[in-house]
Structure formats: structure tokens, C-alpha cells
Design a protein around this motif. Sequence first.
Motif, mmCIF file in Angstrom:
data_model
loop_
_atom_site.group_PDB
_atom_site.id
_atom_site.type_symbol
_atom_site.label_atom_id
_atom_site.label_comp_id
_atom_site.label_asym_id
_atom_site.label_seq_id
_atom_site.Cartn_x
_atom_site.Cartn_y
_atom_site.Cartn_z
ATOM 1 N N ASP A 33 -35.886 31.015 38.333
ATOM 2 C CA ASP A 33 -35.947 32.478 38.437
ATOM 3 C C ASP A 33 -34.783 33.140 37.698
ATOM 4 O O ASP A 33 -34.960 34.175 37.045
ATOM 5 N N VAL A 34 -33.601 32.549 37.789
ATOM 6 C CA VAL A 34 -32.430 33.102 37.100
ATOM 7 C C VAL A 34 -32.614 32.998 35.588
ATOM 8 O O VAL A 34 -32.349 33.957 34.849
ATOM 9 N N ASN A 35 -33.103 31.834 35.109
ATOM 10 C CA ASN A 35 -33.342 31.681 33.674
ATOM 11 C C ASN A 35 -34.397 32.663 33.165
ATOM 12 O O ASN A 35 -34.242 33.254 32.102
ATOM 13 N N VAL A 36 -35.454 32.850 33.939
ATOM 14 C CA VAL A 36 -36.504 33.800 33.559
ATOM 15 C C VAL A 36 -35.936 35.219 33.510
ATOM 16 O O VAL A 36 -36.228 35.983 32.581
ATOM 17 N N ALA A 37 -35.107 35.578 34.479
ATOM 18 C CA ALA A 37 -34.490 36.909 34.484
ATOM 19 C C ALA A 37 -33.605 37.094 33.256
ATOM 20 O O ALA A 37 -33.603 38.168 32.634
ATOM 21 N N ASN A 38 -32.866 36.059 32.885
ATOM 22 C CA ASN A 38 -32.016 36.149 31.691
ATOM 23 C C ASN A 38 -32.858 36.374 30.440
ATOM 24 O O ASN A 38 -32.544 37.238 29.624
ATOM 25 N N ILE A 39 -33.922 35.595 30.297
ATOM 26 C CA ILE A 39 -34.776 35.734 29.115
ATOM 27 C C ILE A 39 -35.454 37.100 29.103
ATOM 28 O O ILE A 39 -35.537 37.758 28.064
ATOM 29 N N THR A 40 -35.920 37.531 30.260
ATOM 30 C CA THR A 40 -36.571 38.840 30.364
ATOM 31 C C THR A 40 -35.629 39.957 29.935
ATOM 32 O O THR A 40 -36.057 40.933 29.324
ATOM 33 N N ASN A 41 -34.354 39.799 30.222
ATOM 34 C CA ASN A 41 -33.366 40.838 29.899
ATOM 35 C C ASN A 41 -32.624 40.574 28.588
ATOM 36 O O ASN A 41 -31.592 41.191 28.330
ATOM 37 N N SER A 42 -33.154 39.681 27.759
ATOM 38 C CA SER A 42 -32.455 39.318 26.528
ATOM 39 C C SER A 42 -32.315 40.488 25.551
ATOM 40 O O SER A 42 -31.456 40.455 24.673
ATOM 41 N N LEU A 43 -33.135 41.509 25.703
ATOM 42 C CA LEU A 43 -33.037 42.677 24.824
ATOM 43 C C LEU A 43 -32.454 43.899 25.526
ATOM 44 O O LEU A 43 -32.415 44.982 24.962
ATOM 45 N N THR A 44 -31.993 43.712 26.763
ATOM 46 C CA THR A 44 -31.409 44.810 27.526
ATOM 47 C C THR A 44 -29.946 44.988 27.128
ATOM 48 O O THR A 44 -29.142 44.067 27.301
ATOM 49 N N PRO A 45 -29.596 46.146 26.581
ATOM 50 C CA PRO A 45 -28.194 46.366 26.180
ATOM 51 C C PRO A 45 -27.247 46.227 27.372
ATOM 52 O O PRO A 45 -27.504 46.731 28.459
ATOM 53 N N GLY A 46 -26.160 45.491 27.159
ATOM 54 C CA GLY A 46 -25.131 45.344 28.178
ATOM 55 C C GLY A 46 -25.430 44.304 29.250
ATOM 56 O O GLY A 46 -24.600 44.067 30.120
ATOM 57 N N TYR A 47 -26.603 43.654 29.178
ATOM 58 C CA TYR A 47 -26.938 42.655 30.207
ATOM 59 C C TYR A 47 -26.065 41.424 30.045
ATOM 60 O O TYR A 47 -25.887 40.916 28.945
ATOM 61 N N ARG A 48 -25.506 40.942 31.153
ATOM 62 C CA ARG A 48 -24.682 39.735 31.164
ATOM 63 C C ARG A 48 -25.503 38.588 31.710
ATOM 64 O O ARG A 48 -26.085 38.683 32.796
ATOM 65 N N SER A 49 -25.573 37.511 30.963
ATOM 66 C CA SER A 49 -26.343 36.330 31.330
ATOM 67 C C SER A 49 -25.785 35.714 32.617
ATOM 68 O O SER A 49 -24.580 35.585 32.793
ATOM 69 N N LEU A 50 -26.688 35.333 33.523
ATOM 70 C CA LEU A 50 -26.295 34.735 34.803
ATOM 71 C C LEU A 50 -26.498 33.232 34.781
ATOM 72 O O LEU A 50 -27.382 32.719 34.097
ATOM 73 N N GLY A 51 -25.687 32.536 35.564
ATOM 74 C CA GLY A 51 -25.831 31.099 35.753
ATOM 75 C C GLY A 51 -26.063 30.809 37.223
ATOM 76 O O GLY A 51 -25.737 31.621 38.093
ATOM 77 N N PHE A 52 -26.664 29.654 37.495
ATOM 78 C CA PHE A 52 -26.967 29.256 38.873
ATOM 79 C C PHE A 52 -26.684 27.773 38.999
ATOM 80 O O PHE A 52 -27.331 26.950 38.351
ATOM 81 N N ASP A 53 -25.688 27.411 39.796
ATOM 82 C CA ASP A 53 -25.327 26.007 39.995
ATOM 83 C C ASP A 53 -25.441 25.642 41.462
ATOM 84 O O ASP A 53 -24.986 26.384 42.330
ATOM 85 N N PHE A 54 -26.041 24.503 41.701
ATOM 86 C CA PHE A 54 -26.173 24.030 43.084
ATOM 87 C C PHE A 54 -25.941 22.532 43.209
ATOM 88 O O PHE A 54 -25.780 22.021 44.314
ATOM 89 N N GLU A 55 -25.889 21.804 42.096
ATOM 90 C CA GLU A 55 -25.804 20.348 42.167
ATOM 91 C C GLU A 55 -24.548 19.860 42.888
ATOM 92 O O GLU A 55 -24.615 18.954 43.708
ATOM 93 N N LYS A 56 -23.399 20.466 42.577
ATOM 94 C CA LYS A 56 -22.152 20.034 43.227
ATOM 95 C C LYS A 56 -22.190 20.324 44.724
ATOM 96 O O LYS A 56 -21.742 19.514 45.529
ATOM 97 N N GLN A 57 -22.738 21.474 45.100
ATOM 98 C CA GLN A 57 -22.832 21.825 46.514
ATOM 99 C C GLN A 57 -23.796 20.873 47.235
ATOM 100 O O GLN A 57 -23.538 20.444 48.353
ATOM 101 N N LEU A 58 -24.909 20.548 46.572
ATOM 102 C CA LEU A 58 -25.874 19.633 47.173
ATOM 103 C C LEU A 58 -25.265 18.248 47.342
ATOM 104 O O LEU A 58 -25.401 17.625 48.395
ATOM 105 N N GLN A 59 -24.555 17.794 46.312
ATOM 106 C CA GLN A 59 -23.895 16.483 46.389
ATOM 107 C C GLN A 59 -22.849 16.464 47.501
ATOM 108 O O GLN A 59 -22.762 15.511 48.265
ATOM 109 N N ALA A 60 -22.074 17.532 47.622
ATOM 110 C CA ALA A 60 -21.062 17.608 48.681
ATOM 111 C C ALA A 60 -21.716 17.650 50.050
ATOM 112 O O ALA A 60 -21.214 17.055 51.007
ATOM 113 N N ALA A 61 -22.834 18.352 50.164
ATOM 114 C CA ALA A 61 -23.527 18.448 51.443
ATOM 115 C C ALA A 61 -24.141 17.118 51.851
ATOM 116 O O ALA A 61 -24.206 16.795 53.031
ATOM 117 N N ILE A 62 -24.565 16.344 50.861
ATOM 118 C CA ILE A 62 -25.169 15.043 51.157
ATOM 119 C C ILE A 62 -24.116 14.103 51.725
ATOM 120 O O ILE A 62 -24.330 13.458 52.735
#
Length: 142
Positions: A29-58
Motif C-alpha cells: 500500500d505504501v509503494n502504491v501510494a508513492n507511485i500514485t503520487n509520483s507526479l504530485t509536487p512536493g510529495y515525499r516518498s515514504l518507506g515502510f520497514d517491519f522485518e527488524k521488528q518482526l525478527q525482534a518480536a520472534i
Amino acid sequence: MSTVIGNQIFGKPDSVLEESLNQRLKRQDVNVANITNSLTPGYRSLGFDFEKQLQAAIGSDKDLIMKVSNPKHIKAPGMGADGILKPDLYVKPTESIGNDGNTVDVDQEMTEMAGNQVIYKATIETLNRKLGMLRYAINGGR
């Protein structure tokens, strides 16, 4: 809906796979939102990380995942006080900013989406195989 790691009927490994699927969907969803807003002036690309948190939780099989009643209580790393995984949603650092202030690199987003989809499909296949084995056992090997 996020899963509480280690509290599912099928056990911790299945909970981890389920949570991985949930988080990969959010990343998509985050990647799709970034691509959707690729032509929006001033839009800042977002990142989403969960692997480290998942590994720590495991953690290890000896670790116990606890729910806590107050955010100040000791909890598993990467987890919130409610026992739910807390991924990172952040503005991606970038070296190139377009003339309009947009920081989306469509090629990078598409690459991330492709990798995410491959892992998502592999996780689905793993769960399908496990369910197939359970179905086989329930039907007495037929």
C-alpha cells in the motif's frame, strides 16, 4: 488487522507467517501510494520497514511474548504495549529531489513492489502447503 505474535492456534511459526503477510500488504500500500503520487509536487516518498521488528518480536523459542498494560512496562522489542508489531513508516532519505520537490523514484518503487510480491507469494505457498498437509492428515491420508 495485526496479529499478536505467538498467540495463534497453529503456533508461533504460523503467527509469524500471518503477520508477515499483513505487513507485506501494508508495504504494498505504501509503494502504491508513492507511485500514485509520483507526479504530485512536493510529495515525499515514504518507506515502510517491519522485518527488524518482526525478527525482534520472534526472538527465540525460549522467549515469551508478553502483553503489558502500560506503555512503560518492559515489552518485547519491536512490539507495542498491546503485543502488536509496530513497523516503521518514515519519509525516505533521498539524494535527488525533482524540480517540483517530489522525491519518488518510480523505478525504485517498482523494484521494491516486485520483491515484496515475490516474498508474499512464497509465504502464501508455505501456508498453503502446511494447510494441505493438515487436510491430508485430517482425511486419513486420502
